[in-house]
Design a protein around this motif. Sequence first.
Motif, PDB file in Angstrom:
ATOM      1  N   LYS A 151     115.281 -67.357  49.328  1.00 31.50           N
ATOM      2  CA  LYS A 151     116.072 -68.146  48.368  1.00 31.50           C
ATOM      3  C   LYS A 151     116.021 -69.638  48.699  1.00 31.50           C
ATOM      4  O   LYS A 151     115.893 -70.477  47.822  1.00 31.50           O
ATOM      5  N   ALA A 152     116.088 -69.961  49.977  1.00 29.86           N
ATOM      6  CA  ALA A 152     116.105 -71.362  50.400  1.00 29.86           C
ATOM      7  C   ALA A 152     114.720 -72.014  50.347  1.00 29.86           C
ATOM      8  O   ALA A 152     114.596 -73.177  49.965  1.00 29.86           O
ATOM      9  N   LEU A 153     113.675 -71.277  50.719  1.00 27.88           N
ATOM     10  CA  LEU A 153     112.362 -71.889  50.904  1.00 27.88           C
ATOM     11  C   LEU A 153     111.372 -71.684  49.761  1.00 27.88           C
ATOM     12  O   LEU A 153     110.453 -72.495  49.599  1.00 27.88           O
ATOM     13  N   LEU A 154     111.517 -70.626  48.981  1.00 28.94           N
ATOM     14  CA  LEU A 154     110.521 -70.342  47.940  1.00 28.94           C
ATOM     15  C   LEU A 154     110.422 -71.440  46.874  1.00 28.94           C
ATOM     16  O   LEU A 154     109.308 -71.758  46.443  1.00 28.94           O
ATOM     17  N   PRO A 155     111.517 -72.058  46.441  1.00 28.51           N
ATOM     18  CA  PRO A 155     111.369 -73.105  45.419  1.00 28.51           C
ATOM     19  C   PRO A 155     110.468 -74.276  45.862  1.00 28.51           C
ATOM     20  O   PRO A 155     109.826 -74.906  45.019  1.00 28.51           O
ATOM     21  N   GLU A 156     110.388 -74.558  47.157  1.00 26.37           N
ATOM     22  CA  GLU A 156     109.545 -75.648  47.659  1.00 26.37           C
ATOM     23  C   GLU A 156     108.200 -75.160  48.188  1.00 26.37           C
ATOM     24  O   GLU A 156     107.350 -75.966  48.576  1.00 26.37           O
ATOM     25  N   HIS A 157     107.997 -73.853  48.206  1.00 26.99           N
ATOM     26  CA  HIS A 157     106.760 -73.246  48.729  1.00 26.99           C
ATOM     27  C   HIS A 157     105.580 -73.561  47.804  1.00 26.99           C
ATOM     28  O   HIS A 157     105.708 -73.510  46.585  1.00 26.99           O
ATOM     29  N   ASN A 158     104.418 -73.869  48.389  1.00 24.75           N
ATOM     30  CA  ASN A 158     103.200 -74.109  47.615  1.00 24.75           C
ATOM     31  C   ASN A 158     102.354 -72.835  47.584  1.00 24.75           C
ATOM     32  O   ASN A 158     101.701 -72.507  48.576  1.00 24.75           O
ATOM     33  N   PRO A 159     102.304 -72.128  46.436  1.00 27.51           N
ATOM     34  CA  PRO A 159     101.547 -70.882  46.364  1.00 27.51           C
ATOM     35  C   PRO A 159     100.043 -71.088  46.184  1.00 27.51           C
ATOM     36  O   PRO A 159      99.289 -70.125  46.128  1.00 27.51           O
ATOM     37  N   ASP A 160      99.596 -72.340  46.111  1.00 26.64           N
ATOM     38  CA  ASP A 160      98.185 -72.631  45.850  1.00 26.64           C
ATOM     39  C   ASP A 160      97.355 -72.857  47.111  1.00 26.64           C
ATOM     40  O   ASP A 160      96.206 -73.278  47.025  1.00 26.64           O
ATOM     41  N   PHE A 161      97.902 -72.570  48.296  1.00 28.67           N
ATOM     42  CA  PHE A 161      97.131 -72.782  49.521  1.00 28.67           C
ATOM     43  C   PHE A 161      95.962 -71.798  49.575  1.00 28.67           C
ATOM     44  O   PHE A 161      96.039 -70.697  49.043  1.00 28.67           O
ATOM     45  N   GLN A 162      94.857 -72.247  50.195  1.00 29.35           N
ATOM     46  CA  GLN A 162      93.686 -71.380  50.311  1.00 29.35           C
ATOM     47  C   GLN A 162      93.741 -70.634  51.638  1.00 29.35           C
ATOM     48  O   GLN A 162      93.992 -71.222  52.689  1.00 29.35           O
ATOM     49  N   SER A 163      93.508 -69.337  51.567  1.00 33.37           N
ATOM     50  CA  SER A 163      93.531 -68.519  52.773  1.00 33.37           C
ATOM     51  C   SER A 163      92.129 -68.427  53.373  1.00 33.37           C
ATOM     52  O   SER A 163      91.138 -68.654  52.676  1.00 33.37           O
ATOM     53  N   PRO A 164      92.037 -68.067  54.638  1.00 38.69           N
ATOM     54  CA  PRO A 164      90.718 -67.856  55.245  1.00 38.69           C
ATOM     55  C   PRO A 164      89.909 -66.795  54.488  1.00 38.69           C
ATOM     56  O   PRO A 164      88.698 -66.888  54.402  1.00 38.69           O
ATOM     57  N   GLU A 165      90.592 -65.783  53.925  1.00 41.67           N
ATOM     58  CA  GLU A 165      89.915 -64.731  53.155  1.00 41.67           C
ATOM     59  C   GLU A 165      89.185 -65.322  51.953  1.00 41.67           C
ATOM     60  O   GLU A 165      88.050 -64.947  51.651  1.00 41.67           O
ATOM     61  N   GLU A 166      89.807 -66.256  51.258  1.00 40.08           N
ATOM     62  CA  GLU A 166      89.164 -66.872  50.098  1.00 40.08           C
ATOM     63  C   GLU A 166      87.935 -67.675  50.517  1.00 40.08           C
ATOM     64  O   GLU A 166      86.899 -67.623  49.850  1.00 40.08           O
ATOM     65  N   LYS A 167      88.028 -68.383  51.622  1.00 35.17           N
ATOM     66  CA  LYS A 167      86.879 -69.142  52.132  1.00 35.17           C
ATOM     67  C   LYS A 167      85.771 -68.188  52.552  1.00 35.17           C
ATOM     68  O   LYS A 167      84.592 -68.433  52.304  1.00 35.17           O
ATOM     69  N   ARG A 168      86.142 -67.076  53.188  1.00 41.32           N
ATOM     70  CA  ARG A 168      85.160 -66.080  53.647  1.00 41.32           C
ATOM     71  C   ARG A 168      84.408 -65.475  52.472  1.00 41.32           C
ATOM     72  O   ARG A 168      83.199 -65.290  52.517  1.00 41.32           O
ATOM     73  N   ARG A 169      85.111 -65.171  51.391  1.00 42.50           N
ATOM     74  CA  ARG A 169      84.478 -64.541  50.225  1.00 42.50           C
ATOM     75  C   ARG A 169      83.403 -65.422  49.597  1.00 42.50           C
ATOM     76  O   ARG A 169      82.467 -64.922  49.015  1.00 42.50           O
ATOM     77  N   GLU A 170      83.572 -66.713  49.724  1.00 44.79           N
ATOM     78  CA  GLU A 170      82.586 -67.635  49.163  1.00 44.79           C
ATOM     79  C   GLU A 170      81.248 -67.557  49.905  1.00 44.79           C
ATOM     80  O   GLU A 170      80.229 -67.970  49.378  1.00 44.79           O
ATOM     81  N   GLN A 171      81.241 -67.000  51.108  1.00 46.57           N
ATOM     82  CA  GLN A 171      80.040 -66.977  51.946  1.00 46.57           C
ATOM     83  C   GLN A 171      79.499 -65.566  52.185  1.00 46.57           C
ATOM     84  O   GLN A 171      78.689 -65.366  53.087  1.00 46.57           O
ATOM     85  N   LEU A 172      79.889 -64.587  51.386  1.00 53.46           N
ATOM     86  CA  LEU A 172      79.483 -63.202  51.614  1.00 53.46           C
ATOM     87  C   LEU A 172      78.031 -62.945  51.222  1.00 53.46           C
ATOM     88  O   LEU A 172      77.507 -63.558  50.292  1.00 53.46           O
ATOM     89  N   SER A 173      77.436 -61.969  51.906  1.00 58.61           N
ATOM     90  CA  SER A 173      76.104 -61.491  51.521  1.00 58.61           C
ATOM     91  C   SER A 173      76.227 -60.750  50.188  1.00 58.61           C
ATOM     92  O   SER A 173      77.317 -60.325  49.806  1.00 58.61           O
ATOM     93  N   PRO A 174      75.113 -60.566  49.479  1.00 56.68           N
ATOM     94  CA  PRO A 174      75.176 -59.819  48.210  1.00 56.68           C
ATOM     95  C   PRO A 174      75.741 -58.401  48.376  1.00 56.68           C
ATOM     96  O   PRO A 174      76.484 -57.929  47.521  1.00 56.68           O
ATOM     97  N   GLU A 175      75.423 -57.730  49.499  1.00 58.33           N
ATOM     98  CA  GLU A 175      75.920 -56.369  49.724  1.00 58.33           C
ATOM     99  C   GLU A 175      77.436 -56.362  49.881  1.00 58.33           C
ATOM    100  O   GLU A 175      78.139 -55.557  49.275  1.00 58.33           O
ATOM    101  N   LEU A 176      77.951 -57.269  50.734  1.00 58.64           N
ATOM    102  CA  LEU A 176      79.400 -57.322  50.944  1.00 58.64           C
ATOM    103  C   LEU A 176      80.123 -57.781  49.685  1.00 58.64           C
ATOM    104  O   LEU A 176      81.215 -57.297  49.383  1.00 58.64           O
ATOM    105  N   SER A 177      79.517 -58.671  48.944  1.00 63.13           N
ATOM    106  CA  SER A 177      80.111 -59.113  47.683  1.00 63.13           C
ATOM    107  C   SER A 177      80.236 -57.939  46.711  1.00 63.13           C
ATOM    108  O   SER A 177      81.261 -57.768  46.044  1.00 63.13           O
TER     109      SER A 177
END
Length: 187
Positions: free
Chosen positions: A85-111
């Motif tokens: 209740k206190a922190l969510l209104p100021e929370h930025n939900p648009d941060f990029q996670s390591p998972e999103e960065k990792r997906r950009e570099q996947l091999s065709p098989e893993l993709s």
Amino acid sequence: MDVKMMIQPTPNPYAKKIICNLDVKTTGKITLSTPEECAHIPLAKALFEIRGVTQVHFFENAITLTQDGSVSWDVILESARKLIKALLPEHNPDFQSPEEKRREQLSPELSKIENILDRTIRPALQGDGGDLEILKLEGHYLTIRYEGACGTCPSSVTGTLAAIQSILREEFDPHIEIIPLQETVEQ
């Protein structure tokens, strides 16, 4: 903004899903297993300060908390509600996670595997407050790690694992073997 929350049980007795009226992660997902991982995410860092919390998982408008069993859910959820209740209104939900960065570099098989899992398995896991991460593919062996509520859930190494393997054998490689890295909760 007034934050509204609804608590949902998960198949894992050590995990609860908190659905909010605001996003916590606009795209992708993130599972944090140590307070050090979430220094850049004040909401996650604060949730880790609740005694007993061992993992925080953000996906869309849901937060899944996993605990070690040393504290009652009533105590954990009361603290979590106040923090959210206190922190969510100021929370930025648009941060990029390591998972999103990792997906950009996947091999065709893993993709291809990720796309199959996104379409078939992940919706059910995410509905229960969890997910899975692909760690590596070596020959016919795919190593995965369960996240969120799935990380310590007993059914993740039985029915869920069989479903993942069956779908990937049908749609990707008939000889694939899934190797799960399973977290444990001390009882």
